[in-house]
Design an enzyme around this catalytic site. Structure first.
Site, PDB file in Angstrom:
ATOM      1  N   HIS A  23      35.252-117.205  21.175  1.00 20.00           N
ATOM      2  CA  HIS A  23      35.357-115.984  22.236  1.00 20.00           C
ATOM      3  C   HIS A  23      36.421-115.497  23.351  1.00 20.00           C
ATOM      4  O   HIS A  23      36.188-114.853  23.883  1.00 20.00           O
ATOM      5  CB  HIS A  23      35.554-117.187  23.181  1.00 20.00           C
TER       6      HIS A  23
HETATM    7  N1  UDP Z   1      32.908-126.769  24.840  1.00 18.96           N
HETATM    8  C1  UDP Z   1      31.629-126.680  25.311  1.00 18.96           C
HETATM    9  N2  UDP Z   1      30.895-126.268  24.821  1.00 18.96           N
HETATM   10  C2  UDP Z   1      30.609-125.652  24.079  1.00 18.96           C
HETATM   11  C3  UDP Z   1      31.638-124.661  23.719  1.00 18.96           C
HETATM   12  C4  UDP Z   1      33.066-124.980  24.485  1.00 18.96           C
HETATM   13  O1  UDP Z   1      31.627-127.898  25.664  1.00 18.96           O
HETATM   14  O2  UDP Z   1      29.362-124.613  23.185  1.00 18.96           O
HETATM   15  C5  UDP Z   1      33.953-126.543  25.811  1.00 18.96           C
HETATM   16  C6  UDP Z   1      35.052-127.296  24.751  1.00 18.96           C
HETATM   17  O3  UDP Z   1      34.917-128.791  24.751  1.00 18.96           O
HETATM   18  C7  UDP Z   1      35.983-127.171  25.887  1.00 18.96           C
HETATM   19  C8  UDP Z   1      36.121-126.377  26.833  1.00 18.96           C
HETATM   20  O4  UDP Z   1      34.272-126.037  26.590  1.00 18.96           O
HETATM   21  O5  UDP Z   1      36.281-128.620  27.295  1.00 18.96           O
HETATM   22  C9  UDP Z   1      36.866-125.017  26.365  1.00 18.96           C
HETATM   23  O6  UDP Z   1      36.537-123.679  27.309  1.00 18.96           O
HETATM   24  P1  UDP Z   1      35.979-122.649  26.475  1.00 18.96           P
HETATM   25  O7  UDP Z   1      36.366-122.966  25.060  1.00 18.96           O
HETATM   26  O8  UDP Z   1      35.409-121.814  26.879  1.00 18.96           O
HETATM   27  O9  UDP Z   1      38.189-121.974  27.154  1.00 18.96           O
HETATM   28  P2  UDP Z   1      39.549-122.422  27.334  1.00 18.96           P
HETATM   29  O10 UDP Z   1      39.429-123.790  26.907  1.00 18.96           O
HETATM   30  O11 UDP Z   1      40.332-121.775  25.794  1.00 18.96           O
HETATM   31  O12 UDP Z   1      40.076-122.189  28.119  1.00 18.96           O
END
Ligand code: UDP
Length: 349
Positions: free
Chosen positions: A207
């Site tokens: 993403h």
């Molecule tokens: N996550 C979720 N469903 C999904 C994809 C990710 O629950 O389909 C969760 C994942 O397990 C983690 C969080 O979303 O806890 C991560 O979010 P994201 O990747 O959007 O953001 P980042 O961590 O990079 O800031």
């Protein structure tokens, strides 16, 4: 009088982190919480599902702000948050991570002299082309309380001259993982729904703007996943930004098991039962370790360097993982209680 904490969230990873802290706030005498949802993530499967599954209190204020460029979105959030802070008069504003909601919340509060506590302070990629890096830098320099997940984060702040109010509390995402894993194993049907047996598939998420903003880069990442899918099916819960980018840039996702974004229980079940994880997400890199699944990070740097040095993660352009060792920096699953202890111990400002 209870100390009033005003929590500002807006994006998926913030709901997960805030769920752990919010539970600790409810269990700590002397603290009360008001939640503000900026609306940055608004699809039901990017927002509502986390509130339902993780027992997060309904936001008192929902700003419904999303879309537009960074300046537009952050500006509208600033304008909407300021009157709420003036009316609610909290003792603390608590912000999470590194999104535009984090930046707007910390900026609005600090201008009104309301102390800011930053959960997940001190992370750095040292890549200022990442919007998240700018949000982290500014937020850390505005915050009174820096709640760091790792010792590296503490050292990063020290290198920038930030040494007061800095605490290594551990990772509240580990608390969240411990909270859901048992439940997910029992109640999630995602593996049967997808026709997958445990430990026969890999899980991927993409993403980040650096991977979705450019056709060549997105093609390279998708090609990497398609190569891996020759060994085992690759499940890809597709972030709305990536779905939009793939369609706009004409990148086809053939050969990957593309599904809609999943809730946290299904995500925990997928993570727990995957053979490998491929991701550009910060949270997912660590969760792969929490579930003891090797990870390959689809980026050229990571903020979570201990996952690489301890052999659970590697950057996609590195050829091998280091030797696996346990990581003790993330704490024991009680990081959220350390956060509430510190909020409580400082008293009204
Ligand atoms: N996550 C979720 N469903 C999904 C994809 C990710 O629950 O389909 C969760 C994942 O397990 C983690 C969080 O979303 O806890 C991560 O979010 P994201 O990747 O959007 O953001 P980042 O961590 O990079 O800031």
């Amino acid at each position: 009088m209870a100390l009033k904490i005003l929590t500002i969230v807006g994006a998926r990873p913030q709901f997960i982190k805030a769920a752990a802290v919010s539970r600790a706030i409810r269990e700590t005498d002397g603290l009360s919480e008001v939640m503000v949802h900026t609306g940055q993530h608004f699809d039901p499967n990017m927002s509502d599902v986390f509130f339902e599954e993780l027992d997060i209190p309904r936001p008192r204020h929902h700003l419904d702000i999303h879309g537009g460029g960074h300046g537009d979105m952050t500006g509208r959030m600033l304008m909407a948050i300021e009157p709420i802070l003036l009316a609610e008069k909290p003792d603390w504003v608590v912000v999470y991570g590194d999104t535009n909601s984090t930046l707007a919340g910390s900026l609005a509060a600090s201008k009104l002299h309301i102390p800011v506590a930053h959960v997940e302070a001190g992370l750095r990629s040292f890549n200022r082309r990442m919007p998240e890096e700018i949000n982290r830098l500014v937020t850390d320099h505005l915050s009174a309380l820096h709640l760091c997940p790792t010792a590296t984060a503490v050292a990063n702040l020290a290198a920038e001259g930030v040494t007061t109010g800095v605490h290594h509390v551990g990772d509240v995402m580990y608390d969240a993982t411990l909270f859901v894993t048992g439940k997910a194993e029992k109640s999630s049907t995602i593996l049967t729904d997808l026709g997958l047996a445990p430990k026969t598939f890999a899980l991927a998420t993409i993403h980040r703007a650096e991977n979705t903003g450019d056709r060549q880069q997105l093609l390279a990442v998708v090609q990497f996943l398609q190569d891996r899918s020759r060994k085992f099916p690759v499940v890809l819960p597709l972030h709305p930004r990536t779905r939009q980018a793939a369609s706009a840039l004409g990148v086809d996702l053939d050969g990957l098991k593309v599904i809609d974004p999943v809730g946290y229980l299904d995500m925990a079940k997928l993570l727990h039962n995957a053979v490998e994880v491929y991701t550009d997400s910060g949270g997912v890199q660590k969760e792969a370790y929490f579930h003891r699944v090797p990870c390959i990070t689809l980026r050229d740097e990571t903020e979570w360097t201990e996952t690489v040095t301890h052999g659970w993660n590697r950057l996609w352009k590195q050829s091998t993982h280091a030797v696996q060792r346990d990581i003790d920096e993330y704490g024991t699953g009680r990081a959220a209680y350390e956060v509430t202890r510190l909020l409580n111990s400082r008293g009204p400002q």
